[in-house]
Design a protein around this motif. Sequence first.
Motif, short mmCIF file in Angstrom:
data_model
loop_
_atom_site.label_atom_id
_atom_site.label_comp_id
_atom_site.label_asym_id
_atom_site.label_seq_id
_atom_site.Cartn_x
_atom_site.Cartn_y
_atom_site.Cartn_z
N PHE A 247 35.79 -42.45 126.72
CA PHE A 247 34.55 -43.21 127.02
C PHE A 247 34.56 -44.23 128.20
CE2 PHE A 247 36.52 -45.84 123.90
CZ PHE A 247 36.16 -47.24 124.18
N ILE A 248 33.28 -44.68 128.62
CA ILE A 248 33.22 -45.56 129.68
C ILE A 248 31.98 -46.56 129.47
CG2 ILE A 248 32.90 -46.18 132.17
CD1 ILE A 248 34.27 -43.43 132.86
N THR A 249 32.26 -47.81 129.58
CA THR A 249 31.12 -48.70 129.18
C THR A 249 30.83 -49.47 130.50
OG1 THR A 249 32.61 -50.40 128.30
CG2 THR A 249 31.68 -48.83 126.79
N SER A 250 29.38 -49.62 130.63
CA SER A 250 29.11 -50.46 131.84
C SER A 250 27.93 -51.53 131.41
CB SER A 250 28.75 -49.69 132.86
OG SER A 250 28.63 -50.33 134.20
N SER A 251 28.04 -52.72 131.04
CA SER A 251 27.17 -53.46 130.66
C SER A 251 26.59 -54.40 131.70
CB SER A 251 27.61 -54.35 129.62
OG SER A 251 26.84 -55.31 128.86
N GLU A 252 25.49 -54.61 131.89
CA GLU A 252 24.64 -55.03 132.92
C GLU A 252 25.39 -55.24 134.25
OE1 GLU A 252 21.68 -57.39 132.59
OE2 GLU A 252 21.51 -55.97 130.92
N VAL A 253 25.61 -53.95 134.61
CA VAL A 253 26.35 -53.35 135.91
C VAL A 253 25.50 -52.62 136.96
CG1 VAL A 253 28.33 -52.48 136.85
CG2 VAL A 253 28.45 -53.63 134.92
N PHE A 254 24.70 -51.72 136.32
CA PHE A 254 24.22 -50.61 137.17
C PHE A 254 23.04 -51.08 138.02
CE2 PHE A 254 24.80 -46.11 135.51
CZ PHE A 254 26.20 -46.34 135.40
N GLU A 255 22.48 -52.32 137.61
CA GLU A 255 21.66 -52.97 138.65
C GLU A 255 22.12 -53.77 139.62
OE1 GLU A 255 22.49 -55.82 134.93
OE2 GLU A 255 22.12 -53.68 135.33
N HIS A 256 23.45 -53.76 139.75
CA HIS A 256 24.01 -54.70 140.73
C HIS A 256 24.60 -53.28 141.80
CE1 HIS A 256 24.23 -58.39 138.70
NE2 HIS A 256 24.60 -57.73 137.74
N LEU A 257 24.24 -52.01 141.59
CA LEU A 257 25.18 -50.99 142.30
C LEU A 257 24.36 -51.09 143.62
CD1 LEU A 257 26.26 -48.61 139.79
CD2 LEU A 257 27.76 -50.67 140.73
N MET B 239 41.98 -49.99 125.73
CA MET B 239 40.84 -50.31 126.84
C MET B 239 41.74 -50.74 128.15
SD MET B 239 37.93 -49.97 125.66
CE MET B 239 37.20 -50.59 127.01
N ARG B 240 40.97 -50.41 129.14
CA ARG B 240 41.41 -50.70 130.39
C ARG B 240 40.10 -51.36 130.97
NH1 ARG B 240 45.72 -48.36 133.06
NH2 ARG B 240 45.48 -50.01 134.90
N ILE B 241 40.03 -52.39 131.87
CA ILE B 241 38.94 -53.06 132.53
C ILE B 241 39.00 -52.88 134.01
CG2 ILE B 241 38.69 -54.66 130.84
CD1 ILE B 241 39.79 -56.60 132.54
N TYR B 242 37.93 -52.94 134.73
CA TYR B 242 37.87 -52.98 136.15
C TYR B 242 36.64 -53.66 136.74
CZ TYR B 242 37.42 -51.85 141.11
OH TYR B 242 37.18 -51.66 142.48
N ASP B 243 36.74 -54.41 137.64
CA ASP B 243 35.73 -55.05 138.18
C ASP B 243 35.96 -55.49 139.82
OD1 ASP B 243 33.00 -56.96 137.24
OD2 ASP B 243 33.84 -57.66 139.20
N PRO B 244 35.32 -54.99 140.68
CA PRO B 244 35.48 -55.16 142.11
C PRO B 244 35.85 -56.86 142.42
CG PRO B 244 33.33 -54.46 141.91
CD PRO B 244 33.87 -54.31 140.64
N LEU B 245 35.23 -57.48 141.82
CA LEU B 245 35.41 -59.16 142.13
C LEU B 245 36.55 -59.64 141.17
CD1 LEU B 245 31.75 -60.12 142.95
CD2 LEU B 245 33.74 -59.59 144.52
N GLY C 139 28.16 -45.32 128.39
CA GLY C 139 27.36 -46.22 127.78
C GLY C 139 26.88 -47.28 128.75
N VAL C 140 25.82 -47.18 129.26
CA VAL C 140 25.03 -48.24 130.02
C VAL C 140 24.01 -48.95 129.51
CG1 VAL C 140 23.69 -48.14 132.32
CG2 VAL C 140 25.43 -46.17 131.87
N MET C 141 24.22 -50.25 129.74
CA MET C 141 23.45 -51.32 129.43
C MET C 141 22.54 -51.81 130.56
SD MET C 141 23.65 -54.79 127.19
CE MET C 141 24.09 -54.18 125.66
N THR C 142 21.59 -51.70 130.89
CA THR C 142 20.58 -52.30 131.90
C THR C 142 19.18 -52.14 131.47
OG1 THR C 142 20.05 -52.24 134.38
CG2 THR C 142 20.49 -49.93 133.26
N LYS C 143 18.43 -53.09 131.76
CA LYS C 143 16.91 -52.93 131.43
C LYS C 143 16.15 -52.14 132.30
CE LYS C 143 16.68 -57.62 129.55
NZ LYS C 143 18.26 -57.70 129.14
N ARG C 144 15.24 -51.49 131.76
CA ARG C 144 14.29 -50.20 132.32
C ARG C 144 13.33 -50.46 132.92
NH1 ARG C 144 17.05 -47.54 128.10
NH2 ARG C 144 15.42 -46.89 127.03
N VAL C 145 12.86 -49.91 133.83
CA VAL C 145 11.36 -50.22 134.65
C VAL C 145 10.34 -49.82 133.59
CG1 VAL C 145 9.76 -49.61 136.24
CG2 VAL C 145 12.34 -50.04 136.92
#
Length: 233
Positions: free
Chosen positions: A144-154, A124-130, A175-181
């Motif tokens: 593979f790439i995972t993004s948990s509770e991130v897409f809603e911040h973009l 695994m590698r990690i990345y976060d702009p902050l 794999g994206v985790m974000t709650k959907r409308v």
Amino acid sequence: MPPPAIAFARSAAYAAAMTAAQSSCPLCSGSARPYHRDARRDYLQCESCDLVFVPPYQHLDVAAARAFYDTHENVLDDPGYRRFLARLFEPMTQRLTPGASGLDFGCGPAPALAAMFAEAGFAMRIYDPLFAPDTAALEQTYDFITSSEVFEHLAAPGTEIARLLGLLRPGGWIGVMTKRVRGHDAFAQWHYIRDPTHVCFFADATFRFIAERHGLDLEFAGPDVALLRKPAS
């Protein structure tokens, strides 16, 4: 100084003008229409991809967003947090081959999801702009790439999704985790929009749009988990 009613009218007019000027969808550049308004923000919905988004002039600046993130209390080894992340971790691991390498994009200050994959034998590698701004992690490719509770911040989801797909090897998964409308009435009462750092809200149709635009396979693995697979060739 103008009376309060006049000041409010000017503020409302300014907000309307700014919203109209910044109504292009940040995912697909489509036209958007008003969807909802609360005491703090406006929410627009794209007519092409169904993304609901906050106009850019109402986003927090970087310092304010960082201050809000710092109030979160996610802990690397917290069992409850890991159970939450398992909603993404488990369906992803079921689709990966042993020894696959991955990137956790937007890992936050406590990269528990990356730790879970590493414990399961994945590199695994990690990345976060902050919190983990290692741009070298964005210069290699992954299975593979995972993004948990991130897409809603973009602020620019179209740009970020294209970048992630460029880092993904053929046959790889995002794999994206974000709650959907789930509809306008539910949206108006939704706790998710009360987080001031949440500026993009994806619907089922939004993920279908992303899959069709980029030629991806799409699976919904839960009410807040979407899995996207890049073609093998």
